[in-house]
Scaffold this active site. Structure first.
Site, PDB file in Angstrom:
ATOM      1  CG  MET A  73      -7.869   5.508   8.445  1.00 38.99           C
ATOM      2  SD  MET A  73      -8.539   4.056   7.612  1.00 38.99           S
ATOM      3  CE  MET A  73      -9.031   3.061   9.020  1.00 38.99           C
TER       4      MET A  73
ATOM      5  CE  LYS B 265      -6.605  -1.599  -0.284  1.00 37.84           C
ATOM      6  NZ  LYS B 265      -8.028  -1.910  -0.188  1.00 37.84           N
TER       7      LYS B 265
ATOM      8  CG  ASP C 224      -1.947  -1.114   1.164  1.00 39.52           C
ATOM      9  OD1 ASP C 224      -2.185  -1.637   0.064  1.00 39.52           O
ATOM     10  OD2 ASP C 224      -2.504  -1.467   2.226  1.00 39.52           O
TER      11      ASP C 224
END
Length: 491
Positions: A403, A288, A266
């Site tokens: 996140m 990603k 990623d």
């Protein structure tokens, strides 16, 4: 490089050690282990050598060294505490063409005695060119913890099949590929666990050789040469790369990466980690990135399975831990359903890695007895609505939000709405564990504005709770070990 590393066959060759103390003892033991015919010249023997002599492991000449004592010797070691004697031994050895090593006297050494690790027929030698033998010993001791007796047993099994495999598979490149598949398989793990029968069955499935010494059957030979067949399926390793700093990957993760044929990774992966893969390994970027172009999850699953079915070792390198909001479970299930072997290699999640790096424990006596972890991607998103129980989360001592940069205003509003105090401490950790790490301290009341003013960007971890107060006490120690160009902290 001054020295040319070789492994000498000393079986039944005459070797002489001059000296009878502790230094000579270790040299004699190594020579005896190599099946040499050893003679020790010394007026007296230390207790260790005396015990070896009683076991009949060498011949003892009970006097001081004399000129002529080295006649016929293939290899000589000078190990007395008398420099003049050692140099005389050196001169005689040179004159008769014998190999000579004078212990701790590099100019009088034709060869270096390395620190040796033996596991059956496996020999690993570590040398510091005589400059720091203690370093060589420590490196050997580290290897001893990683290399067990299963490696020696593996070589015994390899010796049993080597000639048969060479006859059955005359093509060198095909045979080499089979050997690498054997070494990279789970045979060593099975031997380590004591499952020798299963290990042999695995060897048979990879090579096509029967368990009894007999010629390969035609069907077995076909299985050996058809690498895309069922017997040629490789293994997928789901490897957690850790929170950012490449040094935080696990030993097992590094082992898998270093033998990969394909690495699917990623974004934000450290180039230093990717460099650990073999130069010939294929590196596939899966993206990603938020709102960026990337390979779909279904595409990644299909890629892992397809490469493994070609007999390759596939490493799926994921940030943090694969099973902490990393969709590792989906990739693992896809492999299992396709009949592809898969191994899970945990990683240090940013939940623990980034917070610890910033000097903030997620639990601490008197501050927090538990913590919860959520992803803000599920916090009021258009795709999933809101699956979180905010009332329960607001009651948690510590809340870690992954996140969470884009949806930080929503997260804060929900916590305040459900009773979390406005003066609750908050920290945002950007680029945790990296030299560019920043920590923005705030409260629930002002964290949104502070994050906006500081220009916070992903990746970032948000931690809410009284444990953030501990950073003032622990942060100074945490910061002290950082490079001068490292973490910046915004109050």
């Amino acid at each position: 490089m001054r020295y040319y590393p070789v492994l000498l066959d000393l079986a039944d060759r005459p070797c002489v050690v001059v000296g009878g103390g502790a230094v000579a003892e270790s040299k004699v033991a190594a020579l005896v282990a190599a099946a040499a015919r050893v003679t020790v010249i010394a007026p007296a023997l230390g207790p260790g050598l005396a015990a070896q002599l009683r076991a009949g492991r060498f011949i003892h000449v009970p006097r001081a060294y004399r000129s002529g004592d080295l006649a016929g010797a293939f290899l000589v070691i000078g190990a007395t505490d008398d420099t003049e004697v050692n140099h005389a031994v050196h001169a005689e050895a040179i004159s008769i063409g014998a190999l000579i090593n004078v212990v701790d006297d590099v100019p009088y050494c034709q060869f270096i005695l390395p620190s040796i690790l033996r596991r059956g027929d496996l020999t690993v030698a570590v040398s510091s060119a005589g400059h720091a033998p203690a370093l060589a010993v420590r490196l050997r001791e580290r290897l001893e913890r990683e290399i067990g007796d299963e490696y020696g047993r593996f070589l015994e099994l390899a010796a049993e099949i080597r000639a048969r495999l060479a006859t059955a598979v005359p093509d060198f490149e095909q045979r080499k590929a089979i050997w690498y598949r054997l070494v990279d398989s789970d045979v060593l793990a099975l031997l380590r666990a004591g499952n020798e029968q299963q290990a042999w069955e695995r060897i048979a499935s990879i090579t096509g050789l029967s368990t009894a010494p007999s010629p390969l059957r035609e069907t077995q030979l076909a299985a050996v040469t058809a690498f895309s067949s069922a017997t040629g399926v490789g293994t997928v390793y789901l490897v957690g790369a850790g929170p950012g700093d490449p040094r935080l990957i696990t030993v097992r993760g590094l082992e898998a990466l270093r033998r990969a044929d394909v690495v699917v990774y990623d974004r934000l992966m450290s180039p230093a980690l990717l460099d650990e893969a073999p130069a010939a390994a294929e590196r596939v970027y899966a993206g990603k990135a938020p709102h960026g172009r990337c390979v779909s999850q279904e595409g990644i699953n299909a890629l892992l399975i397809a490469e493994a079915r070609l007999g390759k070792t596939v490493v799926r390198l994921k940030g943090g831990d694969p099973f902490v909001f990393g969709r590792g479970a989906e990739e693992a299930l896809a492999c299992v359903e396709a009949g592809v072997p898969v191994e899970f290699v945990p990683g240090v999640s940013s939940v623990l890695g980034a917070t610890a790096s910033a000097g903030i424990p997620v639990t601490a006596r008197g501050y927090a007895g538990g913590f919860a972890v959520i992803t803000a991607h599920r916090a009021g998103s258009a795709e999933e609505g809101d699956a979180h129980d905010w009332a329960a989360l607001a009651r948690m001592d510590t809340l870690v939000v992954l996140m969470g940069v884009e949806r930080l205003p929503y997260v804060v509003a929900r916590l305040l709405e459900h009773g979390k105090a406005a003066d609750t401490p908050v920290a945002i950790i950007e680029n945790g564990t990296l030299a560019t790490e920043r920590v923005i301290g705030a409260t629930l009341a002002d964290v949104v504005e502070r994050a906006r003013a500081a220009g916070v960007h992903p990746p970032a971890v948000v931690i809410v709770g009284d444990v953030v107060r501990l950073r003032e006490a622990l942060g100074a120690q945490s910061d002290a070990g950082r490079p001068a160009t490292g973490a910046r902290h915004v109050a």
